[in-house]
Design an enzyme around this catalytic site. Sequence first.
Site, PDB file in Angstrom:
ATOM      1  N   TYR A  18     -43.048 -95.128 -29.219  1.00 35.77           N
ATOM      2  CA  TYR A  18     -43.556 -94.569 -27.956  1.00 35.77           C
ATOM      3  C   TYR A  18     -42.427 -93.953 -27.132  1.00 35.77           C
ATOM      4  O   TYR A  18     -42.360 -92.730 -26.943  1.00 35.77           O
ATOM      5  CB  TYR A  18     -44.252 -95.702 -27.202  1.00 35.77           C
ATOM      6  CG  TYR A  18     -44.740 -95.394 -25.808  1.00 35.77           C
ATOM      7  CD1 TYR A  18     -45.349 -94.191 -25.490  1.00 35.77           C
ATOM      8  CD2 TYR A  18     -44.630 -96.362 -24.813  1.00 35.77           C
ATOM      9  CE1 TYR A  18     -45.817 -93.951 -24.213  1.00 35.77           C
ATOM     10  CE2 TYR A  18     -45.104 -96.141 -23.533  1.00 35.77           C
ATOM     11  CZ  TYR A  18     -45.695 -94.930 -23.233  1.00 35.77           C
ATOM     12  OH  TYR A  18     -46.166 -94.705 -21.963  1.00 35.77           O
ATOM     13  N   THR A  42     -43.322-100.625 -38.125  1.00 38.05           N
ATOM     14  CA  THR A  42     -44.438-100.616 -37.174  1.00 38.05           C
ATOM     15  C   THR A  42     -44.638 -99.237 -36.575  1.00 38.05           C
ATOM     16  O   THR A  42     -45.495 -99.055 -35.713  1.00 38.05           O
ATOM     17  CB  THR A  42     -44.194-101.633 -36.029  1.00 38.05           C
ATOM     18  OG1 THR A  42     -42.908-101.394 -35.458  1.00 38.05           O
ATOM     19  CG2 THR A  42     -44.280-103.057 -36.535  1.00 38.05           C
ATOM     20  N   ALA A  77     -34.368 -98.864 -31.565  1.00 38.68           N
ATOM     21  CA  ALA A  77     -34.910 -99.692 -32.637  1.00 38.68           C
ATOM     22  C   ALA A  77     -34.716-101.170 -32.329  1.00 38.68           C
ATOM     23  O   ALA A  77     -33.586-101.650 -32.233  1.00 38.68           O
ATOM     24  CB  ALA A  77     -34.233 -99.339 -33.962  1.00 38.68           C
ATOM     25  N   SER A  80     -39.889-106.173 -30.333  1.00 37.55           N
ATOM     26  CA  SER A  80     -40.042-106.194 -28.873  1.00 37.55           C
ATOM     27  C   SER A  80     -41.225-107.006 -28.348  1.00 37.55           C
ATOM     28  O   SER A  80     -41.626-106.827 -27.203  1.00 37.55           O
ATOM     29  CB  SER A  80     -40.165-104.756 -28.355  1.00 37.55           C
ATOM     30  OG  SER A  80     -41.320-104.140 -28.903  1.00 37.55           O
ATOM     31  N   TYR A 144     -36.566-112.685 -27.175  1.00 38.97           N
ATOM     32  CA  TYR A 144     -36.504-111.231 -27.034  1.00 38.97           C
ATOM     33  C   TYR A 144     -35.512-110.833 -25.954  1.00 38.97           C
ATOM     34  O   TYR A 144     -34.597-110.038 -26.172  1.00 38.97           O
ATOM     35  CB  TYR A 144     -37.890-110.660 -26.720  1.00 38.97           C
ATOM     36  CG  TYR A 144     -37.851-109.232 -26.242  1.00 38.97           C
ATOM     37  CD1 TYR A 144     -37.466-108.202 -27.102  1.00 38.97           C
ATOM     38  CD2 TYR A 144     -38.168-108.907 -24.926  1.00 38.97           C
ATOM     39  CE1 TYR A 144     -37.401-106.893 -26.657  1.00 38.97           C
ATOM     40  CE2 TYR A 144     -38.112-107.601 -24.480  1.00 38.97           C
ATOM     41  CZ  TYR A 144     -37.734-106.598 -25.347  1.00 38.97           C
ATOM     42  OH  TYR A 144     -37.658-105.304 -24.895  1.00 38.97           O
TER      43      TYR A 144
END
Length: 360
Positions: A18, A42, A77, A80, A144
């Site tokens: 995105y 993904t 990259a 997330s 994360y």
Amino acid sequence: MSNKTSSSTYLVTGGAGYVGSVVAAHLLEAGHRVTVLDDLSTGFRAAVPAGAEFIEGRIQDAGKWLDPSYDAVLHFAASSQVGESVAKPEKYWDNNVGGSMALLAAMRSAGVRKLVFSSTAATYGEPVSPLLTESDPTAPTSPYGATKLAVDHMISGECAAHGLAAVSLRYFNVAGAYASPSGVTYGERHSPESHLIPLVLQVALGTRESISVYGEDYPTPDGTCVRDYIHVADLADAHLRALDAATGGEHLICNLGNGSGFSVREVIETVRRVTGHPVPETVAARRGGDPAILVASAEAARERLGWTPSRADLAGIVADAWAFARDSGRDSGRDSGRDSGRDSGRDSGPNSVRDEENQA
């Protein structure tokens, strides 16, 4: 838009996502040469902008392709998803930290001395004040956030020891869609979806029955959590400006946000108004770790990058996202502009941080 004075060559890691795809599109529109490196674990090949060279590969192997012809790397990259990071922390340390370490080594070996890193508001953890600044304590509450903070520390060391010019951009909640001059629209689509605006739009589209509101007794004007939303095109502009601002030996860290927030109920009502569709909601108990207010001070970005958001109106952000959602719904086979699960930000980046948005 900045960074138009000369043509440069950039590597965009995670550029099938995105935020990464929108930034790659902006770089191409500014006349630069772009290579996208993405393993498509993904992501979507069709999200890579036309005109960009594409390499299917992992950032751990960036040394195979990175050479002195590149002027800089823009690094998106990363894994997330906060919830997944709690369940599978080893994946996040390996991919986010190990991959970034390999990327920095490849840059050092190739003599590429400029980096823009997609960091996140998740590095701060529980906010100590409603308006977060870069000097606030960093205490991530998830693997994360911890891995992103570890990469920030790694970059600081690289700048001090080896003269790297680096800018880390800590996103808050990225939203909206970008319609490029070429006619391609890049929008947000995760699987599974976890971000508030696209989830509410799913209710408007009729693909989700209702939206859950987690807590309505917070100390905010309407009792629901308040978050800072930034348009993805504004975010892309900040990345191009960061390339100009990067200075050898310095690691500049800037928050990116609008400096004001919107509550969950304000988002839901804005979706109702923009789409003209009813959006049923259900109230659930508060979730642990959801701060009442999470808004960014972007003063450092204004001072150092010359950046101010130009699309701060929530209705405009929702309208852009709604146009993309309707188009995607009509053509379920369309891949262009889909999110790769990279920061995006997520999160991009921070927009993929579950405890930053009070959402279903």
